[in-house]
Design a protein around this motif. Structure first.
Motif: not given
Length: 569
Positions: A522-547
């Motif tokens: 699990p990872y937490t999307c920095h935009v919506c603050r919801q938790e999602y599993e690895r295949p559902d995210l990418t790194a974010c262009q504007a932040h050192q985080d995932v979306v």
């Protein structure tokens, strides 16, 4: 518990934190009664990978749920319509030919859905069409769902008119409104409905056939010898077989509805390997075996009741089963049982039509507008279109609608299946693991778009006699052949360079675990603050985080989308 993502290939220093854009984040839900309903509608994981934490059903429960969605009665009408036009022999050959094509093309799609837990639209994106290119096929699939919802609703209305003397317009309205409460709650409610109603449906469908054959074996001879009304007088004709197969092949898009359930398969492991494969084959391409049997039964029952009700009414399933029940039970029980069968069948399939159609419309709308209105909005849109078709009496020109639609559906499914079988596994020009996230794919991939457009365009031209009367019956064959040939040709011509816009999503952890299943980290999307599993995210262009993929889809500025970094040509 979330883990901190480790990013690579970052776009430079991290930008200062900023509040999540309310226009790009999913709407929050509250744990009230209304909030609970909203949360349930979001369980369908529209636009995204179905996470491991949600997929708690066994392979056989998923398969039973998926197969419950093919309880539709249109098969009986389709088989009867072909037989009346071309005779039983041509109808059976047509049904068998279409079933082989549907099984072969459906297998790779079902495997990819079950293995990687994504729906057919997400598979299509990474199998030759691109992020926006698959919007076209999403609309085609949505059309499939409302066309067949209207057909099934019409059949239910016929049953209610015969059994309860309800006017057709009221039957159409009732059949539409009845599914709304059921389809709102997604996979959990649908799995319960399908599992509990399937045994009753099977008994009512198969029982009359077995009884009629046992009671009067001569019915089989009359069934096999029926010549139809065509010019060939019942003899086997290539043109008649192909015309009939074209009608049956309109059902090729049914694999999309099977996949809407198969994406909830549990991870494939050494322990569940046999049951996993059995479920995928049975509920994936295997649906067509039962579908073909229903079409053949439709021919049998239509021929059986033809003398009593006439050719127009003999294509109506309610008349077919009323005639069969008449011979095996008291008259007072005949109509109630026939109506029960029709109503159960209509509910079982139309909750699936409404469910799958809402997913397809939501997928298309969100990508084009970058707004996520919620799936329930499109449940109502799909049902509104279907109700309009019913009121327009589309049942009376069923075969014409299906024959035209088949050309588009065949071209789409064969293109995607060929990309998986040939471009991925043989030519190795298409990435083996499917990709669906914005930023990872090009907007349009000419491989699938060109192959699909050419195959469907030419086959439609043939169907409307634009290339001569002699070629008209061969329009479904043209759709299959052109899609199968052009897909690898386009991949070779483009050298596969338009599949991936990037070769990495900026997250160090692999997408797949050691057993080849999508990772459950699990990872937490920095935009919506919801938790999602690895295949559902990418790194974010504007932040050192995932979306997450939904926030990427609704990002109207593109601030979170990774820059292009294509693989070398």
């Amino acid at each position: 518990m979330s883990v901190e993502p480790r990013l690579k290939d970052s776009a430079g220093p991290a930008a200062p934190p900023e509040p999540a854009d309310p226009g790009t984040a999913p709407r929050a839900t509250e744990e009230t009664a209304a909030g609970q309903a909203v949360r349930e509608t979001l369980e369908d994981y529209t636009l995204r990978f179905a996470p491991r934490g949600y997929r708690r059903w066994s392979p056989m429960v998923v398969a039973t749920t998926a197969l419950g969605g093919i309880a539709y009665m249109a098969d009986f009408s389709i088989g009867a319509g072909i037989a009346f036009s071309h005779g039983t022999g041509n109808a059976l050959y047509a049904i068998a030919l279409a079933a082989v094509v549907i099984f072969v093309t459906g297998f790779p799609l079902a495997y990819y859905a079950a293995r990687y837990n994504i729906d057919l639209d997400l598979i299509t994106r990474g199998s030759g069409f691109g992020y926006y290119g698959s919007v076209l096929t999403s609309v085609i699939f949505a059309s499939f769902t409302f066309i067949f919802f209207a057909l099934e609703g019409s059949i239910m209305a016929q049953g209610l008119k015969l059994g309860l003397d309800l006017p057709l317009w009221l039957g159409y309205l009732l059949s539409t409104c009845l599914v709304i409460p059921l389809v709102i709650y997604g996979m959990k409610a649908l799995s319960t409905l399908q599992v509990w109603t399937t045994p009753i449906w099977l008994l009512l469908m198969v029982g009359p056939l077995v009884y009629l054959i046992a009671e009067d074996p001569g019915t089989v001879d009359r069934f096999l010898g029926y010549p139809g009304t065509g010019a060939d007088g019942g003899g086997i004709s290539t043109a008649s077989v192909l015309l009939g197969a074209g009608v049956c092949l309109s059902l090729i898009a049914q694999i999309g509805e099977q996949i809407d359930y198969l994406r909830f398969m549990p991870p494939k492991t050494e322990e569940n390997r046999r049951s996993w494969w059995a479920a995928v084959v049975m509920a994936g391409p295997g649906w067509v075996v039962l579908g073909a049997l229903k079409q053949a039964i439709g021919v049998f029952l239509a021929v059986y009741v033809l003398a009593e009700v006439g050719p127009a009414a003999a294509t109506e399933p309610i008349q077919q089963f009323k005639g069969a029940f008449d011979t095996m039970m008291p008259s007072w029980l005949v109509l109630p049982l026939a109506v029960v069968l029709v109503v159960i069948s209509q509910i079982k399939i139309n909750v699936t039509n409404a469910y799958s159609g809402s997913l397809a419309w939501t997928n298309s709308f969100t990508r084009v507008t970058r707004r996520y209105p919620g799936r329930l909005v499109f449940v109502l849109v799909n049902l509104g279109i279907a109700l309009t078709l019913m009121e327009a009496d589309m049942f009376s020109f069923l075969n014409d609608i299906l024959s035209f639609y088949a050309n588009c559906a065949i071209a789409w499914v064969v293109t995607v299946a060929t990309d998986i079988m040939v471009n991925k596994y043989l030519l190795k020009l298409s990435p083996l693991a499917p990709e669906f996230r914005r930023g990872m794919l090009y907007a349009v991939n000419p491989v699938g778009v060109v192959a699909f457009t050419a195959a469907s365009g030419l086959s439609i031209a043939m169907y409307f006699h634009l290339l001569g009367d002699a070629l008209q019956p061969y329009s479904p064959v043209a759709a299959v052949v052109l899609a199968f040939v052009l897909t690898p040709v386009m991949a070779l011509a483009t050298k596969g360079r338009y599949y991936l816009r990037r070769t990495t999503d900026g997250i160090e952890e692999p997408l797949l675990d050691a057993e080849g299943n999508p990772s459950g980290t699990p990872y937490t999307c920095h935009v919506c603050r919801q938790e999602y599993e690895r295949p559902d995210l990418t790194a974010c262009q504007a932040h050192q985080d995932v979306v997450c993929s939904l926030c990427l889809s609704t990002d109207r500025t593109g601030a979170h989308v990774l820059p292009p970094a294509p693989a070398p040509a």
